[in-house]
Motif scaffolding. Structure first.
Motif, PDB file in Angstrom:
ATOM      1  N   TYR A  91       0.811  -1.220   0.000  1.00 52.16           N
ATOM      2  CA  TYR A  91       0.000   0.000   0.000  1.00 52.16           C
ATOM      3  C   TYR A  91       0.841   1.266   0.000  1.00 52.16           C
ATOM      4  O   TYR A  91       0.306   2.359  -0.086  1.00 52.16           O
ATOM      5  N   GLY A  92       2.146   1.108   0.132  1.00 50.35           N
ATOM      6  CA  GLY A  92       2.997   2.283   0.135  1.00 50.35           C
ATOM      7  C   GLY A  92       2.843   3.155   1.360  1.00 50.35           C
ATOM      8  O   GLY A  92       3.146   4.347   1.325  1.00 50.35           O
ATOM      9  N   GLN A  93       2.364   2.553   2.440  1.00 43.62           N
ATOM     10  CA  GLN A  93       2.188   3.285   3.695  1.00 43.62           C
ATOM     11  C   GLN A  93       2.884   2.532   4.816  1.00 43.62           C
ATOM     12  O   GLN A  93       2.889   1.293   4.837  1.00 43.62           O
ATOM     13  N   SER A 125      -1.991  -0.822   7.578  1.00 47.94           N
ATOM     14  CA  SER A 125      -1.543  -1.171   6.231  1.00 47.94           C
ATOM     15  C   SER A 125      -0.657  -2.415   6.252  1.00 47.94           C
ATOM     16  O   SER A 125      -0.735  -3.269   5.368  1.00 47.94           O
ATOM     17  N   SER A 126       0.170  -2.564   7.286  1.00 47.13           N
ATOM     18  CA  SER A 126       1.009  -3.755   7.413  1.00 47.13           C
ATOM     19  C   SER A 126       0.160  -5.005   7.580  1.00 47.13           C
ATOM     20  O   SER A 126       0.420  -6.045   6.972  1.00 47.13           O
TER      21      SER A 126
END
Length: 213
Positions: free
Chosen positions: A6-8, A13-14
């Motif tokens: 997710y690019g976060q 998100s992980s």
């Protein structure tokens, strides 16, 4: 490498990179009931394509969520301790999703593992602790479960056994668990059919397993 990036940088998100792919949480749900062979997982998730099941299992193994272990001369999949930490998340998600269930859509079925986890989601241990030990033999659609409640402990296994109350129901059991129907009304309308034991024990079941819709 995560199946989805997710690019976060963050906990949610992980987590979604590990278990957010389609079917992943249902695989984890079924493994919370117990270890399963590949074929058992496929049978419990009848619509999952075999290549997707294989990919999800590989991803969950790579993420340390599940592992393959030998069991009685066959290989089974089971949750790691890290994976079992997802149990309260799955139960909370089930309680949240219960509010949106509505009537079953065409071809939707009850599976033994899905119903077991729904019962664990609806179980009220603080209420059960004040009630006498009770065993239920439940036939829910084509699924047969033996449910034992002793204090705040719940045990659900496939099959039957000597029960204080035996009953049959379909997907409309949701209406009893939600409180939409009283136990007496569930019996008189045919939503629940008592097969053995005292009718009033259905009140105890509805008190022990309750989720507000």
């Amino acid at each position: 490498m995560a199946a989805r990036d997710y690019g976060q940088y963050g906990g949610v998100s992980s987590a979604l990179e590990l278990v957010g792919e389609r079917w992943a949480l249902l695989i984890i749900r079924d493994l919370l009931v117990g270890p399963r062979r590949y074929g058992e997982l496929a049978g419990g998730l009848a619509r999952i394509p075999s290549n997707i099941l294989a990919a999800r299992l590989k991803e969950l193994q790579a993420g340390g969520v599940i592992r393959r272990v030998p069991h009685s001369r066959v290989i089974v999949y089971e949750l790691t301790p890290y994976g079992r930490e997802l149990e309260p998340v799955i139960l909370a998600l089930g309680a949240w999703g219960f509010k949106a269930m509505g009537e079953p859509r065409e071809a939707q079925i009850i599976t033994p593992d899905s119903m077991t986890m729904d019962l664990r989601t609806a179980f009220q241990p603080l209420v059960a602790a004040s009630l006498p030990p009770t065993a239920y033999a439940a036939r829910l659609g084509t699924v047969e479960l033996f449910i034992r409640v002793e204090g705040s402990d719940l045990d659900v296994v496939r099959g039957g056994g000597p029960a204080d109350l035996a009953f049959a129901a379909g997907a409309d059991i949701r209406r009893l668990i939600s409180g939409e129907l009283t136990p007496d009304r569930a019996i008189t309308t045919g939503v629940v059919q008592v097969l053995g034991g005292r009718n009033e024990l259905l009140d105890r079941f509805a008190t022990t397993f309750h989720l507000a819709a």
